[in-house]
Design a protein around this motif. Structure first.
Motif, mmCIF file in Angstrom:
data_model
loop_
_atom_site.group_PDB
_atom_site.id
_atom_site.type_symbol
_atom_site.label_atom_id
_atom_site.label_comp_id
_atom_site.label_asym_id
_atom_site.label_seq_id
_atom_site.Cartn_x
_atom_site.Cartn_y
_atom_site.Cartn_z
ATOM 1 N N SER A 21 35.522 27.308 -29.322
ATOM 2 C CA SER A 21 36.233 26.458 -28.364
ATOM 3 C C SER A 21 37.319 25.669 -29.086
ATOM 4 C CB SER A 21 35.245 25.497 -27.697
ATOM 5 O OG SER A 21 35.943 24.491 -26.997
ATOM 6 N N GLY A 22 38.411 25.439 -28.380
ATOM 7 C CA GLY A 22 39.479 24.591 -28.913
ATOM 8 C C GLY A 22 39.630 23.329 -28.104
ATOM 9 N N SER A 23 38.534 22.917 -27.436
ATOM 10 C CA SER A 23 38.612 21.745 -26.568
ATOM 11 C C SER A 23 39.018 20.506 -27.363
ATOM 12 C CB SER A 23 37.265 21.489 -25.885
ATOM 13 O OG SER A 23 36.322 21.021 -26.820
ATOM 14 N N GLY A 24 39.866 19.717 -26.747
ATOM 15 C CA GLY A 24 40.312 18.479 -27.377
ATOM 16 C C GLY A 24 41.535 18.633 -28.238
ATOM 17 N N LEU A 25 41.973 19.863 -28.491
ATOM 18 C CA LEU A 25 43.169 20.085 -29.304
ATOM 19 C C LEU A 25 44.380 20.214 -28.385
ATOM 20 C CD1 LEU A 25 41.736 22.633 -31.896
ATOM 21 C CD2 LEU A 25 42.021 20.171 -32.148
ATOM 22 N N SER A 26 45.457 19.543 -28.752
ATOM 23 C CA SER A 26 46.665 19.535 -27.926
ATOM 24 C C SER A 26 47.471 20.806 -28.148
ATOM 25 C CB SER A 26 47.516 18.302 -28.267
ATOM 26 O OG SER A 26 48.797 18.411 -27.707
ATOM 27 N N ILE A 27 47.598 21.638 -27.105
ATOM 28 C CA ILE A 27 48.389 22.869 -27.211
ATOM 29 C C ILE A 27 49.870 22.548 -27.403
ATOM 30 C CG2 ILE A 27 49.081 24.997 -26.044
ATOM 31 C CD1 ILE A 27 46.205 25.024 -26.979
ATOM 32 N N PRO A 28 50.458 21.615 -26.622
ATOM 33 C CA PRO A 28 51.876 21.286 -26.871
ATOM 34 C C PRO A 28 52.093 20.772 -28.291
ATOM 35 C CG PRO A 28 51.192 20.427 -24.745
ATOM 36 C CD PRO A 28 49.950 20.913 -25.428
ATOM 37 N N GLY A 29 51.162 19.978 -28.792
ATOM 38 C CA GLY A 29 51.277 19.473 -30.163
ATOM 39 C C GLY A 29 51.240 20.594 -31.181
ATOM 40 N N LEU A 30 50.371 21.583 -30.948
ATOM 41 C CA LEU A 30 50.261 22.714 -31.857
ATOM 42 C C LEU A 30 51.537 23.567 -31.839
ATOM 43 C CD1 LEU A 30 47.283 24.690 -32.824
ATOM 44 C CD2 LEU A 30 49.071 26.037 -31.787
ATOM 45 N N LEU A 121 51.618 12.578 -32.094
ATOM 46 C CA LEU A 121 51.419 11.600 -31.025
ATOM 47 C C LEU A 121 50.831 12.256 -29.781
ATOM 48 C CD1 LEU A 121 54.570 9.297 -31.323
ATOM 49 C CD2 LEU A 121 52.237 8.857 -32.109
ATOM 50 N N LEU A 122 51.209 13.519 -29.522
ATOM 51 C CA LEU A 122 50.604 14.249 -28.399
ATOM 52 C C LEU A 122 49.105 14.432 -28.624
ATOM 53 C CD1 LEU A 122 53.307 16.961 -27.646
ATOM 54 C CD2 LEU A 122 52.531 15.163 -26.086
ATOM 55 N N GLN A 123 48.710 14.743 -29.875
ATOM 56 C CA GLN A 123 47.282 14.883 -30.174
ATOM 57 C C GLN A 123 46.584 13.532 -30.047
ATOM 58 O OE1 GLN A 123 45.348 17.809 -30.938
ATOM 59 N NE2 GLN A 123 43.831 16.247 -30.386
ATOM 60 N N ALA A 124 47.240 12.469 -30.537
ATOM 61 C CA ALA A 124 46.653 11.134 -30.430
ATOM 62 C C ALA A 124 46.484 10.731 -28.965
ATOM 63 C CB ALA A 124 47.525 10.113 -31.171
ATOM 64 N N ALA A 125 47.480 11.067 -28.119
ATOM 65 C CA ALA A 125 47.388 10.755 -26.689
ATOM 66 C C ALA A 125 46.267 11.552 -26.032
ATOM 67 C CB ALA A 125 48.723 11.051 -26.006
ATOM 68 N N THR A 126 46.104 12.822 -26.435
ATOM 69 C CA THR A 126 45.016 13.645 -25.916
ATOM 70 C C THR A 126 43.664 13.035 -26.288
ATOM 71 O OG1 THR A 126 46.348 15.666 -26.030
ATOM 72 C CG2 THR A 126 43.960 15.953 -25.989
ATOM 73 N N ASN A 127 43.541 12.591 -27.535
ATOM 74 C CA ASN A 127 42.293 11.955 -27.977
ATOM 75 C C ASN A 127 42.003 10.712 -27.151
ATOM 76 O OD1 ASN A 127 42.212 13.879 -29.996
ATOM 77 N ND2 ASN A 127 42.983 12.528 -31.578
ATOM 78 N N TYR A 128 43.034 9.897 -26.940
ATOM 79 C CA TYR A 128 42.851 8.644 -26.198
ATOM 80 C C TYR A 128 42.452 8.924 -24.751
ATOM 81 C CZ TYR A 128 43.786 4.195 -23.991
ATOM 82 O OH TYR A 128 43.655 3.042 -23.264
ATOM 83 N N ARG A 129 43.151 9.880 -24.142
ATOM 84 C CA ARG A 129 42.900 10.204 -22.743
ATOM 85 C C ARG A 129 41.468 10.707 -22.545
ATOM 86 N NH1 ARG A 129 47.223 12.789 -22.318
ATOM 87 N NH2 ARG A 129 46.402 14.886 -22.656
ATOM 88 N N GLN A 130 40.973 11.508 -23.484
ATOM 89 C CA GLN A 130 39.621 12.069 -23.370
ATOM 90 C C GLN A 130 38.540 11.092 -23.824
ATOM 91 O OE1 GLN A 130 40.457 16.771 -24.120
ATOM 92 N NE2 GLN A 130 40.117 15.499 -25.892
ATOM 93 N N GLY A 131 38.919 10.154 -24.665
ATOM 94 C CA GLY A 131 37.934 9.223 -25.193
ATOM 95 C C GLY A 131 37.136 9.793 -26.348
ATOM 96 N N HIS A 132 37.585 10.921 -26.888
ATOM 97 C CA HIS A 132 36.948 11.539 -28.048
ATOM 98 C C HIS A 132 37.958 12.465 -28.701
ATOM 99 C CE1 HIS A 132 36.526 15.432 -26.019
ATOM 100 N NE2 HIS A 132 36.163 14.752 -24.947
ATOM 101 N N THR A 133 37.608 12.984 -29.870
ATOM 102 C CA THR A 133 38.544 13.838 -30.609
ATOM 103 C C THR A 133 38.209 15.321 -30.490
ATOM 104 O OG1 THR A 133 37.227 13.429 -32.602
ATOM 105 C CG2 THR A 133 39.175 12.057 -32.276
ATOM 106 N N GLY A 134 37.255 15.676 -29.636
ATOM 107 C CA GLY A 134 36.951 17.082 -29.374
ATOM 108 C C GLY A 134 36.685 17.862 -30.645
ATOM 109 N N GLN A 135 37.356 19.009 -30.781
ATOM 110 C CA GLN A 135 37.157 19.887 -31.932
ATOM 111 C C GLN A 135 38.095 19.558 -33.092
ATOM 112 O OE1 GLN A 135 34.634 21.981 -32.157
ATOM 113 N NE2 GLN A 135 34.023 21.334 -30.116
ATOM 114 N N LEU A 136 38.780 18.420 -33.030
ATOM 115 C CA LEU A 136 39.662 18.027 -34.128
ATOM 116 C C LEU A 136 38.832 17.830 -35.392
ATOM 117 C CD1 LEU A 136 42.606 17.284 -34.892
ATOM 118 C CD2 LEU A 136 42.022 14.912 -34.367
#
Length: 200
Positions: A21-30, A121-136
């Motif tokens: 799974s790649g949950s929590g990883l920002s596709i636009p950031g990648l 910053l897109l990854q940081a925003a994704t982390n904040y929005r989800q409340g966790h860092t997922g698979q980061l």
């Protein structure tokens, strides 16, 4: 100083492989990260810098492409993942071509700074929005942070190019932000949810 395959993204790739799974990883950031890496490789080649000055970006490019493919594959979009890989190889080939205008390659290297900042910053925003860092991966983020700090000094010694040094310094600062989030959210904290709209 020789350039070896950068190990920083490898734990991230292994983490995605392990969890499937790649949950929590920002596709636009990648995608932005890949654009920045393509620009770095093309710039290093066009300036005839020693491989040790830009080879790390090539290894990161390969690992990030693998990560992008895996995220799409495990999300049920294998075709999209293959298209992503093919598109970036074509872009790199075009930039390395003798017909590529030198100003385009220089522009891409100059754009690395805002691209890297935006991708993190897109990854940081994704982390904040989800409340966790997922698979980061914490290990990957730590290695990217330390590697970028080291490259500030080595790029100045090997190339004397302040643009490269500034790019690495910005990357270190942004990776430091992600590292802080990893520590914060793994410590049991979560962001406050946005206020709910009032119902009449």
């Amino acid at each position: 100083m020789e350039s070896w395959p950068d190990p920083s993204w490898l734990p991230q790739v292994l983490q995605v492989l392990g969890s499937r799974s790649g949950s929590g990883l920002s596709i636009p950031g990648l995608l932005l990260e890949l654009l920045a890496l393509v620009g770095s490789v093309a710039y290093g080649c066009s300036r005839a810098f020693p491989f040790s000055a830009w080879g790390e970006a090539l290894f990161l490019l390969l690992q990030t492409m693998a990560l992008g493919f895996l995220i799409q594959h495990y999300g049920g979009h294998t075709g999209r993942g293959l298209l992503l890989v093919a598109s970036y190889w074509l872009l790199l080939g075009a930039l390395l071509s003798p017909q590529a205008p030198p100003w385009v390659v220089t522009f891409l290297q100059g754009a690395n700074l805002p691209i890297i900042i935006l991708s993190r910053l897109l990854q940081a925003a994704t982390n904040y929005r989800q409340g966790h860092t997922g698979q980061l991966s914490g290990l990957s983020t730590l290695l990217l942070f330390g590697g970028a700090l080291a490259r500030v000094f080595t790029s100045l010694q090997e190339t004397g190019d302040p643009l490269l040094a500034l790019t690495f310094a910005s990357s270190a600062a942004c990776n430091g932000l992600l590292l802080g989030q990893l520590l914060y959210y793994r410590g049991g904290h979560s962001p406050k949810p946005p206020p709910r709209p009032k119902m009449d």
